[in-house]
Design a protein around this motif. Structure first.
Motif, mmCIF file in Angstrom:
data_model
loop_
_atom_site.group_PDB
_atom_site.id
_atom_site.type_symbol
_atom_site.label_atom_id
_atom_site.label_comp_id
_atom_site.label_asym_id
_atom_site.label_seq_id
_atom_site.Cartn_x
_atom_site.Cartn_y
_atom_site.Cartn_z
ATOM 1 N N SER A 196 -1.315 0.680 6.665
ATOM 2 C CA SER A 196 -1.653 -1.154 5.814
ATOM 3 C C SER A 196 -0.793 -1.736 6.965
ATOM 4 O O SER A 196 -1.299 -2.997 6.894
ATOM 5 C CB SER A 196 -0.907 -0.403 5.119
ATOM 6 O OG SER A 196 0.157 -0.291 4.668
ATOM 7 N N GLU A 236 -8.148 -4.740 4.895
ATOM 8 C CA GLU A 236 -7.711 -4.523 3.433
ATOM 9 C C GLU A 236 -6.777 -6.033 2.788
ATOM 10 O O GLU A 236 -6.806 -6.923 2.373
ATOM 11 C CB GLU A 236 -8.160 -4.042 2.946
ATOM 12 C CG GLU A 236 -8.380 -3.979 1.041
ATOM 13 C CD GLU A 236 -8.131 -2.906 0.622
ATOM 14 O OE1 GLU A 236 -9.565 -2.499 0.037
ATOM 15 O OE2 GLU A 236 -6.957 -2.270 0.017
ATOM 16 N N ALA A 237 -5.493 -5.247 3.675
ATOM 17 C CA ALA A 237 -4.092 -6.304 3.196
ATOM 18 C C ALA A 237 -4.454 -7.695 3.799
ATOM 19 O O ALA A 237 -4.090 -8.771 3.271
ATOM 20 C CB ALA A 237 -2.548 -5.309 4.432
ATOM 21 N N TYR A 244 1.176 -1.245 -0.047
ATOM 22 C CA TYR A 244 0.175 -0.189 0.542
ATOM 23 C C TYR A 244 0.993 0.902 0.131
ATOM 24 O O TYR A 244 1.914 1.029 0.402
ATOM 25 C CB TYR A 244 -0.881 -0.115 1.587
ATOM 26 C CG TYR A 244 -1.986 -1.056 1.134
ATOM 27 C CD1 TYR A 244 -3.602 -0.835 0.961
ATOM 28 C CD2 TYR A 244 -1.493 -2.349 1.604
ATOM 29 C CE1 TYR A 244 -4.146 -1.156 0.039
ATOM 30 C CE2 TYR A 244 -2.933 -3.086 1.334
ATOM 31 C CZ TYR A 244 -3.875 -2.792 0.699
ATOM 32 O OH TYR A 244 -5.099 -3.483 0.450
ATOM 33 N N GLN A 248 7.561 1.124 5.961
ATOM 34 C CA GLN A 248 7.152 0.520 3.715
ATOM 35 C C GLN A 248 7.934 -1.076 4.257
ATOM 36 O O GLN A 248 7.884 -1.641 3.422
ATOM 37 C CB GLN A 248 7.686 1.125 3.573
ATOM 38 C CG GLN A 248 6.613 1.098 1.747
ATOM 39 C CD GLN A 248 5.135 1.476 1.995
ATOM 40 O OE1 GLN A 248 4.933 0.426 2.928
ATOM 41 N NE2 GLN A 248 4.974 1.656 0.977
ATOM 42 N N SER A 278 -10.604 0.408 7.218
ATOM 43 C CA SER A 278 -8.567 0.147 6.939
ATOM 44 C C SER A 278 -7.580 -0.167 6.394
ATOM 45 O O SER A 278 -8.323 -1.732 5.965
ATOM 46 C CB SER A 278 -8.046 0.686 7.760
ATOM 47 O OG SER A 278 -8.361 -0.392 9.155
ATOM 48 N N ASP A 279 -6.775 0.499 6.133
ATOM 49 C CA ASP A 279 -6.067 -0.340 5.098
ATOM 50 C C ASP A 279 -5.484 -1.742 4.969
ATOM 51 O O ASP A 279 -5.587 -2.775 4.471
ATOM 52 C CB ASP A 279 -4.623 0.267 4.509
ATOM 53 C CG ASP A 279 -5.125 1.212 2.915
ATOM 54 O OD1 ASP A 279 -5.625 0.934 2.219
ATOM 55 O OD2 ASP A 279 -4.371 1.970 3.082
ATOM 56 N N TYR A 280 -5.330 -2.221 6.594
ATOM 57 C CA TYR A 280 -4.747 -3.219 6.827
ATOM 58 C C TYR A 280 -5.728 -4.188 7.192
ATOM 59 O O TYR A 280 -5.113 -5.224 7.201
ATOM 60 C CB TYR A 280 -3.791 -2.594 8.644
ATOM 61 C CG TYR A 280 -4.741 -1.934 10.204
ATOM 62 C CD1 TYR A 280 -4.708 -1.177 9.938
ATOM 63 C CD2 TYR A 280 -5.475 -2.811 10.379
ATOM 64 C CE1 TYR A 280 -5.647 -0.770 11.103
ATOM 65 C CE2 TYR A 280 -6.195 -3.058 10.963
ATOM 66 C CZ TYR A 280 -6.267 -1.591 11.909
ATOM 67 O OH TYR A 280 -6.940 -0.969 12.840
ATOM 68 N N ALA A 338 6.792 -4.270 5.067
ATOM 69 C CA ALA A 338 4.682 -4.415 4.294
ATOM 70 C C ALA A 338 5.485 -4.455 3.232
ATOM 71 O O ALA A 338 5.054 -5.859 2.440
ATOM 72 C CB ALA A 338 4.255 -3.061 3.631
#
Lengths: 537, 283
Positions: free
Chosen positions: A371, B182-183, A365, A428, B178-180, A431
């Motif tokens: 994320s 979805e992640a 992301y 990052q 939230s993105d996490y 991730a």
């Protein structure tokens, strides 16, 4: 020569530290700006750029204290002034264009009301205000200023909101405008127009500008002089051309090397005839809007990516690149078209098949702050895909996690930490590690470096490059930033309003853009003015 | 409390951090709660008087050396009754919050994570619950369930369900986007795994603080129901009931109503203060 508009001498500022002591964030900073001059303050986050800007306008954050030095505006010392005296200066002598246009306007007041406020605060009679505001809105290039007067911030785009903020900043024709990262939240083309506008206003009124930015390329295009800041200390200052041609400090040299705008296009042989990792055919994504109207976000996108190469999807916000990306990773269902990853058609897959397919394609992301689950440790985050797909003994799982952590160049100590204890670049990397642990064929990078400082960004891009070479990964790189694309991608598709306007090898697209929109995007890359001289040097 | 422990496996590890840098007001609140909790656990360690059987010779004595907070019309020691009454109030409040938190969490998580008509149905149910005055709802429930300490606690808990459910629903909806999360789906997580690993721990953070504030509210509700005669039957020492009984002697024996009232106020204020401190810490 007359008095400089702004003169800062030996400024030192400290913040209250959590342990009760004080941390010094600015050390003996000196700079001066003459009338009509543009000086940029360049540095990474945490370098003290914003603190400098805040001290000039007397808006230091709570807990901050000026430890020494002087700040003079038109010869008047401002460090010792109280709030009342500062209010007389703010707006009239010095004004601020804030960083985030989305958060800097009051959502429940009209545009006109907010611009009038600054006029009212400095005693412009009510009867004159409306006309003045409309004139100002016109001057900052807003179409239909009379209509804008009665509109609310949510009815305006990001670029338009930034224009409104500029109108507020120039309302009283101050001697100095401080622009704190005025365009970092905007698309490249909008960024260019906003910077042009500030330039234009400066030429007409002779206002001096202190431009705060992390982007050396923006500085290169717009400034007369440049001040490079690191850890609260001035590394180097001088005329832009001199600093860029022959930087004397190691840090400035590094910034220059890391700036994607100055990087030369990557030239490497595109493997021909190799098998295709990703093939997208005539992809359409539609959304049903209110009133059963359909909005076509992506219209007829086709491309294919050979294994081991990087394909970029480029476009401004609203171009449909995110919708396309979400369809490709299987997070959204396309309306029609085919997506084939590693020989498998994915658009027809659902349920358990879709879940299994996700092993092949992983997403990194844009925002490493959002994320990663804030309540998990780094070890748990990286191990999660393994627990989902490959039940294995704890020891084996830990070994795999450590191995991948090493691949992304993070020390094993971070395993027990939570995301909040990591820097943006480290997050990052976490991730990326999470995306790679399943050994996927394709990694989709959604603006994967754009939320980071240039130096960190360059490190992440280098890491991605190494990983691609060593592991034979295929990347899909989604971005609005053509300068980054030039540095990392082999092939590129340019999207505009949902339609692919151009596709081909990066070098070819940059050298001979076939569509007008691509030309505009390439022109908008900051630093273009200086780039040729640099390459020649 | 065991419910919270199982729902919040990670929270417990970070709890010690909450006690750094306690301000004086908060320290006082914690002290009040500690004393009341000790009363509830070991009442006989704090008083030698019997809370139920009085000494007729000592009836309606003003606060003094023998009876520190005075005695009532049956000669029972007021302090002893307050100390023994703590168990009624605290245990009741624990049960009430547990009912509200568990049923509310279930409804809120169901609504927030499943979506669609399930979400709509649950949300409308919550709206209906919220539109009935809490006291009326608990009175109606007591009439159905019958009188008694446990029944009162359950009735108060049911009135708290709607508030918990709506808060948890809102948190789940936020976390879900939230993105996490979805992640987590993107890296192959199944629905329940993602719910358990990501949505629940993050959504329940602010709910814990809300539970602390609800605790004080539950004490107040239980006392109110006791005052109205719907709580524990006499001669049980219960704070609300004590105030109700003392009402008849208000003009002559002020201590019978004043001290129970003060204890209720102090306890509720203390739980609110701790609840707000928790809210600030957790956000």
């Amino acid at each position: 020569m007359s008095d400089p508009v702004l003169e800062i001498r030996n400024l030192s500022v400290s913040y209250a530290a959590p342990d009760g002591g004080r941390t010094q964030v600015l050390h003996d900073l000196s700079l001066s700006i003459g009338a009509g001059e543009v000086v940029t303050l360049v540095g990474e986050s945490g370098s003290g750029k914003t603190t400098t800007a805040q001290s000039v306008i007397g808006l230091l954050a709570e807990g901050a204290r000026i430890e020494g030095g002087s700040i003079r505006l038109l010869g008047q010392e401002v460090t010792a002034l109280g709030d009342a005296a500062l209010n007389g200066i703010r707006g009239r002598v010095v004004s601020l264009i804030p960083q985030d246009p989305g958060a800097s306007l009051n959502p429940v007041r009209t545009i006109g009301g907010q611009v009038s406020e600054v006029l009212a605060a400095h005693g412009v009679p009510r009867a004159l205000r409306r006309d003045r505001v409309i004139e100002l809105l016109g001057r900052v290039g807003l179409s239909e200023p009379e209509r804008r007067f009665d509109q609310y911030p949510h009815e305006l785009s990001g670029g338009m909101k930034q224009r409104v903020l500029i109108a507020i900043a120039i309302a009283l024709e101050p001697a100095l405008i401080i622009a704190d990262e005025p365009t970092s939240a905007l698309d490249v083309t909008v960024q260019r127009r906003i910077l042009d506008l500030i330039d234009d206003l400066r030429r007409k009124t002779g206002t001096a500008v202190l431009l705060v930015t992390h982007d050396l390329a923006v500085a290169a295009d717009r400034a007369d002089r440049i001040v490079v800041l690191k850890s609260g200390r001035v590394q180097e200052q001088g005329a832009v051309a001199d600093v860029l041609r022959a930087p004397s400090s190691a840090y400035a040299r590094q910034l220059l090397a890391d700036a994607p705008a100055f990087a030369t296009a990557r030239v490497r042989p595109v493997p021909l005839g190799g098998n295709t990792a990703v093939r997208v055919e005539d992809l359409r994504v539609e959304f049903v809007q209110r009133g059963a109207k359909t909005f076509r976000a992506v219209d007829g996108l086709s491309f294919s990516v050979p294994r081991g190469t990087t394909h970029a999807i480029v476009g401004e916000s609203g171009s449909g690149k995110t919708s396309a990306m979400r369809a490709i990773v299987g997070l959204a269902r396309p309306t029609s078209g085919r997506i084939v990853i590693g020989g498998q058609e994915i658009t027809s897959q659902r349920g358990e098949d879709l879940r299994q397919f996700r092993r092949q394609i992983q997403l990194v992301y844009q925002n490493p702050w959002g994320s990663l689950d804030p309540r998990q440790t780094v070890g748990q985050i990286i191990a999660e895909p393994l627990t989902n797909f490959e039940p294995m003994a704890k020891a084996e799982r830990e070994a795999r996690v450590r191995a991948i952590l090493d691949r992304v160049a993070l020390p094993p100590e971070v395993l027990a930490r939570r995301p909040a204890a990591l820097s943006g670049g480290q997050r990052q990397r976490v991730a990326i590690a999470r995306a790679l642990i399943l050994k996927p064929q394709v990694v989709v990078l959604d603006e994967a470096a754009s939320a980071l400082d240039v130096t960190v960004q360059a490190q992440i891009l280098r890491l991605l490059d190494d990983l691609q070479r060593d592991l034979g990964l295929t990347y899909l790189f989604v971005s609005h930033d053509l300068s980054v694309v030039r540095a990392i991608a082999d092939t590129v598709t340019v999207l505009h309003k949902g339609q692919p306007v151009e596709t081909g090898p990066v070098a070819q697209v940059f050298a001979n853009p076939a569509s007008e929109h691509t030309c505009a995007l390439i022109d908008a890359i900051p630093g273009a003015k200086r780039a040729p001289t640099l390459q020649g040097a | 409390m065991t419910l919270q422990d199982t729902l919040l496996p990670r929270r417990s590890r970070t709890l010690p951090r909450l006690h750094v840098a306690i301000r004086p007001g908060l320290a006082l609140a914690v002290a009040v709660l500690a004393v009341v909790t000790l009363w509830a656990m070991l009442p006989s360690a704090f008083t030698s008087f019997n809370p139920v059987a009085g000494l007729p010779a000592d009836k309606l004595q003003a606060p003094g050396a023998a009876h520190w907070l005075g005695s009532d019309e049956l000669g029972r020691d007021v302090l002893a009754r307050l100390i023994f009454g703590a168990r009624q109030s605290l245990a009741g409040a624990v049960v009430a919050v547990a009912v509200g938190l568990s049923v509310g969490s279930l409804l809120g998580v169901l609504a927030g994570s499943v979506g669609g008509w399930v979400e709509q149905a649950i949300l409308r149910l919550i709206d209906v619950l919220l539109s009935i005055p809490a006291l009326l709802l608990s009175l109606a429930l007591i009439v159905i369930l019958g009188f008694g300490t446990v029944q009162v606690a359950v009735a108060v808990g049911v009135t708290a369900v709607a508030g918990f459910a709506r808060l948890i629903w809102a948190e789940v909806v936020t976390v879900r986007r939230s993105d996490y999360v979805e992640a987590a789906f993107g890296s192959g997580g199944r629905f329940f795994a993602v719910l358990w690993r990501h949505v629940l721990p993050n959504a329940l953070t602010s709910v814990l603080a809300y539970a602390a504030i609800q605790f004080g509210w539950a004490i107040l509700q239980i006392s109110t129901l006791g005052f109205l005669g719907y709580g524990a039957p006499p001669p049980t020492p219960e704070w609300g009931l004590m105030i109700a009984e003392g009402r008849n002697y208000m003009t002559t024996s002020w201590w019978l109503t004043l001290f129970p009232g003060l204890v209720v106020i102090a306890t509720v204020l203390a739980t609110n203060a701790v609840g707000h401190a928790l809210t600030r810490r957790l956000q």
